[in-house]
Design a protein around this motif. Structure first.
Motif, PDB file in Angstrom:
ATOM      1  N   VAL A  67     -35.272 -17.280 -17.643  1.00  0.00           N
ATOM      2  CA  VAL A  67     -33.986 -18.092 -17.984  1.00  0.00           C
ATOM      3  C   VAL A  67     -33.332 -18.000 -16.542  1.00  0.00           C
ATOM      4  CG1 VAL A  67     -32.205 -18.815 -18.872  1.00  0.00           C
ATOM      5  CG2 VAL A  67     -33.898 -18.961 -20.458  1.00  0.00           C
ATOM      6  N   ARG A  68     -32.546 -16.739 -16.037  1.00  0.00           N
ATOM      7  CA  ARG A  68     -31.881 -16.748 -14.841  1.00  0.00           C
ATOM      8  C   ARG A  68     -33.034 -16.647 -13.810  1.00  0.00           C
ATOM      9  NH1 ARG A  68     -30.956 -11.237 -18.399  1.00  0.00           N
ATOM     10  NH2 ARG A  68     -29.304 -11.968 -19.241  1.00  0.00           N
ATOM     11  N   ALA A  69     -34.170 -16.870 -13.074  1.00  0.00           N
ATOM     12  CA  ALA A  69     -34.857 -17.363 -12.474  1.00  0.00           C
ATOM     13  C   ALA A  69     -34.476 -18.267 -12.263  1.00  0.00           C
ATOM     14  CB  ALA A  69     -36.469 -16.854 -12.593  1.00  0.00           C
ATOM     15  N   HIS A  70     -34.280 -19.703 -13.291  1.00  0.00           N
ATOM     16  CA  HIS A  70     -34.180 -21.294 -12.998  1.00  0.00           C
ATOM     17  C   HIS A  70     -32.943 -21.343 -12.513  1.00  0.00           C
ATOM     18  CE1 HIS A  70     -38.062 -21.247 -14.324  1.00  0.00           C
ATOM     19  NE2 HIS A  70     -38.065 -22.640 -13.723  1.00  0.00           N
ATOM     20  N   LEU A  72     -30.117 -20.113 -14.120  1.00  0.00           N
ATOM     21  CA  LEU A  72     -28.905 -19.951 -14.930  1.00  0.00           C
ATOM     22  C   LEU A  72     -28.748 -19.103 -15.817  1.00  0.00           C
ATOM     23  CD1 LEU A  72     -31.392 -22.683 -17.254  1.00  0.00           C
ATOM     24  CD2 LEU A  72     -29.082 -23.220 -15.867  1.00  0.00           C
ATOM     25  N   ASP A  73     -27.460 -18.571 -16.368  1.00  0.00           N
ATOM     26  CA  ASP A  73     -27.116 -17.481 -17.572  1.00  0.00           C
ATOM     27  C   ASP A  73     -27.853 -17.672 -18.838  1.00  0.00           C
ATOM     28  OD1 ASP A  73     -25.014 -16.698 -15.173  1.00  0.00           O
ATOM     29  OD2 ASP A  73     -23.509 -17.930 -16.585  1.00  0.00           O
ATOM     30  N   ALA A  74     -28.580 -16.360 -18.777  1.00  0.00           N
ATOM     31  CA  ALA A  74     -28.828 -16.123 -20.193  1.00  0.00           C
ATOM     32  C   ALA A  74     -27.782 -15.381 -21.057  1.00  0.00           C
ATOM     33  CB  ALA A  74     -30.143 -15.846 -20.150  1.00  0.00           C
ATOM     34  N   HIS A  75     -27.128 -14.811 -22.027  1.00  0.00           N
ATOM     35  CA  HIS A  75     -26.650 -14.121 -22.978  1.00  0.00           C
ATOM     36  C   HIS A  75     -27.294 -13.998 -24.266  1.00  0.00           C
ATOM     37  CE1 HIS A  75     -23.001 -15.566 -20.022  1.00  0.00           C
ATOM     38  NE2 HIS A  75     -23.404 -16.355 -20.842  1.00  0.00           N
ATOM     39  N   LEU A  76     -27.405 -12.640 -24.655  1.00  0.00           N
ATOM     40  CA  LEU A  76     -27.848 -12.064 -25.986  1.00  0.00           C
ATOM     41  C   LEU A  76     -27.221 -11.055 -26.580  1.00  0.00           C
ATOM     42  CD1 LEU A  76     -30.490 -10.379 -23.657  1.00  0.00           C
ATOM     43  CD2 LEU A  76     -30.796 -12.435 -24.517  1.00  0.00           C
ATOM     44  N   PRO A 138     -19.257 -17.027 -28.085  1.00  0.00           N
ATOM     45  CA  PRO A 138     -18.295 -14.951 -27.683  1.00  0.00           C
ATOM     46  C   PRO A 138     -18.882 -14.852 -26.862  1.00  0.00           C
ATOM     47  CG  PRO A 138     -20.088 -15.641 -29.551  1.00  0.00           C
ATOM     48  CD  PRO A 138     -20.063 -16.351 -28.881  1.00  0.00           C
ATOM     49  N   PHE A 139     -19.844 -15.423 -25.441  1.00  0.00           N
ATOM     50  CA  PHE A 139     -20.242 -15.091 -24.728  1.00  0.00           C
ATOM     51  C   PHE A 139     -19.659 -14.529 -23.453  1.00  0.00           C
ATOM     52  CE2 PHE A 139     -23.638 -16.121 -26.916  1.00  0.00           C
ATOM     53  CZ  PHE A 139     -23.997 -15.408 -27.700  1.00  0.00           C
ATOM     54  N   ALA A 140     -18.618 -13.796 -22.670  1.00  0.00           N
ATOM     55  CA  ALA A 140     -17.666 -14.100 -22.338  1.00  0.00           C
ATOM     56  C   ALA A 140     -18.391 -14.324 -20.753  1.00  0.00           C
ATOM     57  CB  ALA A 140     -16.358 -13.089 -21.836  1.00  0.00           C
ATOM     58  N   THR A 141     -19.177 -12.810 -20.365  1.00  0.00           N
ATOM     59  CA  THR A 141     -20.025 -13.574 -19.263  1.00  0.00           C
ATOM     60  C   THR A 141     -21.444 -12.587 -19.734  1.00  0.00           C
ATOM     61  OG1 THR A 141     -19.728 -10.476 -19.319  1.00  0.00           O
ATOM     62  CG2 THR A 141     -18.170 -12.004 -18.241  1.00  0.00           C
ATOM     63  N   ALA A 142     -22.028 -12.474 -18.309  1.00  0.00           N
ATOM     64  CA  ALA A 142     -24.055 -13.326 -18.609  1.00  0.00           C
ATOM     65  C   ALA A 142     -24.253 -11.823 -18.895  1.00  0.00           C
ATOM     66  CB  ALA A 142     -24.924 -13.679 -17.342  1.00  0.00           C
ATOM     67  N   ASP A 143     -25.098 -12.073 -19.871  1.00  0.00           N
ATOM     68  CA  ASP A 143     -25.399 -10.807 -20.031  1.00  0.00           C
ATOM     69  C   ASP A 143     -26.902 -10.409 -19.591  1.00  0.00           C
ATOM     70  OD1 ASP A 143     -23.662  -9.834 -21.481  1.00  0.00           O
ATOM     71  OD2 ASP A 143     -24.570 -10.141 -23.388  1.00  0.00           O
TER      72      ASP A 143
END
Length: 143
Positions: A67-70, A72-76, A138-143
């Motif tokens: 996802v990040r390689a494209h 975009l942000d990814a949150h886990l 509930p995601f404030a920043t990308a993980d």
């Protein structure tokens, strides 16, 4: 990863966001990912062909990297943390406020099953995919 790459490519070009919950792990590790479930119990994947449900644990870290390689942000997150952050306890309280004890017990049991650490709350993980820089609960920043 190929499917996630296609989804991420489409989101990057056309916009959108996605939420992907499933069995899995947040960090790569060693161990069995292919499992067989039969009559609500784990068993050897080759023990009863055609009679057991086969499942595999998703490598969410690998999907997040795609996802990040494209761009975009990814949150886990674990499912429990995700649901708690989305207000499952507050919603359960609202549902049970005017309910009888039996209904409150059912609501409590359902919350525990979905978000509890000994149940689906830790077993299931959540990957949220969204355009870079968007902050959502509930995601404030990308993980």
């Amino acid at each position: 990863t190929a499917l996630m790459a296609a989804i991420a490519e489409r989101m990057a070009s056309d916009g959108g966001a996605g939420l992907f919950p499933d069995y899995g792990h947040l960090r790569p590790g060693i161990g069995d990912t292919l499992q067989a479930l039969r009559r609500h119990n784990h068993e050897d994947v080759l023990a009863n062909p055609g009679e057991a449900d086969l499942t595999s644990h998703v490598d969410f870290a690998a999907l997040a990297a795609v996802v990040r390689a494209h761009g975009l942000d990814a949150h886990l997150s674990t499912q429990g943390d995700f649901l708690l952050g989305m207000g499952i306890l507050e919603r359960a309280g609202q549902l049970g406020a005017d309910a009888g004890q039996a209904a409150r017990d059912r609501i409590s049991n359902a919350v525990e099953r979905l978000a509890g650490p000994q149940a689906m709350g830790e077993l299931f993980k959540v990957l949220a995919v969204m355009p870079r820089g968007i902050s959502v609960r509930p995601f404030a920043t990308a993980d």
